[in-house]
Design a protein around this motif. Structure first.
Motif, PDB file in Angstrom:
ATOM      1  N   HIS A 234      42.644  51.231  60.403  1.00 19.87           N
ATOM      2  CA  HIS A 234      43.853  51.209  59.569  1.00 19.87           C
ATOM      3  C   HIS A 234      43.542  50.997  58.099  1.00 19.87           C
ATOM      4  CE1 HIS A 234      42.964  47.054  60.729  1.00 19.87           C
ATOM      5  NE2 HIS A 234      43.576  46.665  59.632  1.00 19.87           N
ATOM      6  N   GLU A 235      42.308  50.595  57.787  1.00 17.35           N
ATOM      7  CA  GLU A 235      41.947  50.378  56.385  1.00 17.35           C
ATOM      8  C   GLU A 235      41.458  51.656  55.715  1.00 17.35           C
ATOM      9  OE1 GLU A 235      39.071  47.263  56.530  1.00 17.35           O
ATOM     10  OE2 GLU A 235      40.596  45.683  56.651  1.00 17.35           O
ATOM     11  N   HIS A 236      40.995  52.615  56.490  1.00 21.47           N
ATOM     12  CA  HIS A 236      40.541  53.898  55.956  1.00 21.47           C
ATOM     13  C   HIS A 236      41.212  54.984  56.781  1.00 21.47           C
ATOM     14  CE1 HIS A 236      37.623  51.644  53.680  1.00 21.47           C
ATOM     15  NE2 HIS A 236      37.097  51.160  54.789  1.00 21.47           N
ATOM     16  N   LEU A 237      42.439  55.347  56.398  1.00 22.12           N
ATOM     17  CA  LEU A 237      43.202  56.302  57.194  1.00 22.12           C
ATOM     18  C   LEU A 237      42.538  57.673  57.149  1.00 22.12           C
ATOM     19  CD1 LEU A 237      46.853  55.270  56.297  1.00 22.12           C
ATOM     20  CD2 LEU A 237      45.483  54.629  58.287  1.00 22.12           C
ATOM     21  N   GLY A 238      42.913  58.505  58.070  1.00 23.40           N
ATOM     22  CA  GLY A 238      42.220  59.754  58.285  1.00 23.40           C
ATOM     23  C   GLY A 238      41.533  59.652  59.627  1.00 23.40           C
ATOM     24  N   ASN A 239      40.616  60.544  59.878  1.00 26.18           N
ATOM     25  CA  ASN A 239      39.922  60.535  61.165  1.00 26.18           C
ATOM     26  C   ASN A 239      38.763  59.540  61.122  1.00 26.18           C
ATOM     27  OD1 ASN A 239      39.206  61.232  63.760  1.00 26.18           O
ATOM     28  ND2 ASN A 239      37.888  62.910  63.093  1.00 26.18           N
TER      29      ASN A 239
END
Length: 502
Positions: A234-239
């Motif tokens: 959740h801290e680095h959204l994307g895949n």
């Protein structure tokens, strides 16, 4: 060998997973290192082959194989389980397929036959890879009169005795007393594989003292092999996937993140249930020697072997993502989609020196730095300027921050005075956990290190900049996007801090 373990990691791996008698199988003379008539040459290939021959299981992994998979994926899973067994980690496998519980049209008998048929794909994949496997689906799991799931370990013990990988099908019976107080056997029921994982963990932990055979030792790993991969970050959204999770500290935040990201329910439908199961299992296992890992079939076998040998995640969660090398590392982890989880320890923040247990803090600092602390002088300086202390668990790690001179704008400068990890807690991810907590709490900070400090490579990777201070033995590091604006103040501070150890 592609895992490139450090010397310490390799020593720990051999100590944990390769039995002592196998390590001592050859002496120096056997390897052609002796002299005269005693010299006996053995090729490195033969030596390694004998070293990794699984004469008996040294460590146990509870492994949930969560299908359905294509044929190639089953083969990858079977090959990986065989490789891990050769490296000293034998899996007790729990087969799983979410559709087994969702298909209500099948009768109990039809569902049972379908579960057996699908699980045979794994048995065949293991045997095709040169291993042996045993399907277990009757008499292993049973609900007692209190509706608690119990496990008969005799079936697993028998399979391991024959160097077979036991494949448990999540089917259980229930035994209740009838009207004349006689046991009445109920038909086999399809149950949640996570419940089986928890029951196996509980049984193995609580029965360890009753067994002398190492094949029924306390599990050292909980493994999940699936298609969806690790826990989304959740801290680095994307895949992106979490590389390392401190379950005690991050569980609630991850659950809340799933509420805010509805799409994850579709892309990672079993992530939360797996996370909950792992939390329950790790809570019963030794925190310093056990861990969990979630890995997709696309990352087999390399991701699991790397984790086994080095006992660490594929990417350090304390690395910043503002330079090319670290971004590439994160992208590699995203492609592997593998998450390592540890039960972890509670982390507390303190603002006053009087709230700390100074004798225990002193012991931690002296054991970590292997030097004697100038106790009176150090705490006298620290008391009025302590910005905060981050303490991990039972003084297993500590971060001590001070407020030094102010900037031109009147804001204090945060200086990392001490970062300490107890020797007994090194190598379990605590360093990354504490460093990340520190950077989140103090977005702008500096620290110093001696130029010949062996840890400097680690510091270089995690700092936003550094400066070698002229005419001194110090390297100045800073974290934060604005550090370069305050170099003069930073340099003055770094050169003025008195020595803490005698």
């Amino acid at each position: 060998m592609n895992t490139s373990p450090s010397k310490r990691e390799l020593q720990q791996f051999l100590k944990r997973y390769v039995p002592q008698q196998q390590q001592q199988l050859y002496s120096a003379t056997d390897l052609g290192l002796g002299y005269g008539s005693k010299t006996k040459t053995v090729s490195p290939k033969d030596y390694v082959s004998d070293l990794l021959t699984p004469s008996y299981t040294n460590q146990i992994a509870l492994t949930k194989v969560q299908g359905p998979f294509a044929k190639e994926e089953w083969q990858a899973v079977g090959k990986t389980l065989c490789k891990l067994q050769k490296l000293g980690l034998t899996s007790i496998v729990v087969a799983d397929n979410p559709s087994w519980r969702s298909d209500k049209a099948c009768s109990l008998k039809e569902r049972g036959l379908m579960m057996i048929r699908e699980s045979m794909a794994l048995v065949e994949a293991i045997e095709k890879s040169g291993g042996r496997a045993q399907l277990i689906y009757g008499g292993l799991l049973e609900y007692n009169n209190d509706d608690l799931l119990d496990v008969n370990l005799d079936f697993i013990h028998s399979a391991l005795n024959n160097q077979q990988i036991p494949i448990v099908i999540p089917m259980a019976s229930s035994t209740h007393l009838d009207d004349i107080q006689q046991p009445k056997q109920q038909p086999q029921l399809s149950i949640d594989a996570n419940d089986v994982m928890i029951a196996l963990t509980h049984k193995l932990v609580n029965n360890k003292r009753n067994f002398t055979d190492t094949r029924l030792s306390t599990p050292s790993k909980v493994v999940i092999i699936n298609s969806e991969g690790g826990i989304p970050n959740h801290e680095h959204l994307g895949n992106s996937a979490h590389s390392l999770i401190n379950v005690q500290e991050e569980y609630d935040a991850i659950v809340n993140a799933f509420r805010n990201q509805p799409s994850w329910q579709n892309t990672h439908p079993t992530a939360l249930s797996n996370l909950k199961m792992i939390r329950t299992c790790l809570a019963e296992l030794p925190p310093t020697t056990s861990s969990a890992v979630i890995v997709p079939t696309s990352s087999l076998p390399s991701a699991l072997i790397a984790n086994l040998v080095t006992d660490k995640p594929l990417y350090s969660s304390s690395l910043p993502i503002d330079n090319k090398n670290n971004i590439n590392a994160i992208q590699r982890v995203n492609q592997m989609r593998t998450t390592v989880l540890r039960h972890g320890i509670k982390i507390q923040n303190y603002n006053n020196l009087d709230d700390l247990d100074l004798p225990r803090l002193t012991t931690l600092l002296e054991e970590s730095f292997q030097k004697s602390l100038d106790v009176d002088g150090y705490y006298k300086r620290l008391r009025p300027i302590l910005a905060g202390a981050i303490i991990a668990g039972d003084y297993e790690g500590a971060v001590l921050m001070t407020n030094e001179n102010t900037n031109n704008d009147g804001l204090p400068i945060h200086y990392l005075d001490k970062f300490a990890i107890a020797p007994t807690s090194q190598g379990i991810g605590l360093t990354d956990i504490l460093w990340k907590r520190m950077c989140d709490t103090y977005p702008e900070l500096l620290w110093r290190s001696r130029k010949d400090n062996g840890v400097n490579k680690w510091y270089f990777e995690r700092s936003n900049g550094y400066l070698r201070l002229a005419n001194t033995n110090w390297v100045l590091f800073w974290h934060g996007s604005n550090g370069y604006r305050h170099l003069d103040a930073y340099a003055t501070i770094a050169q003025s801090i008195p020595a803490s150890f005698v």
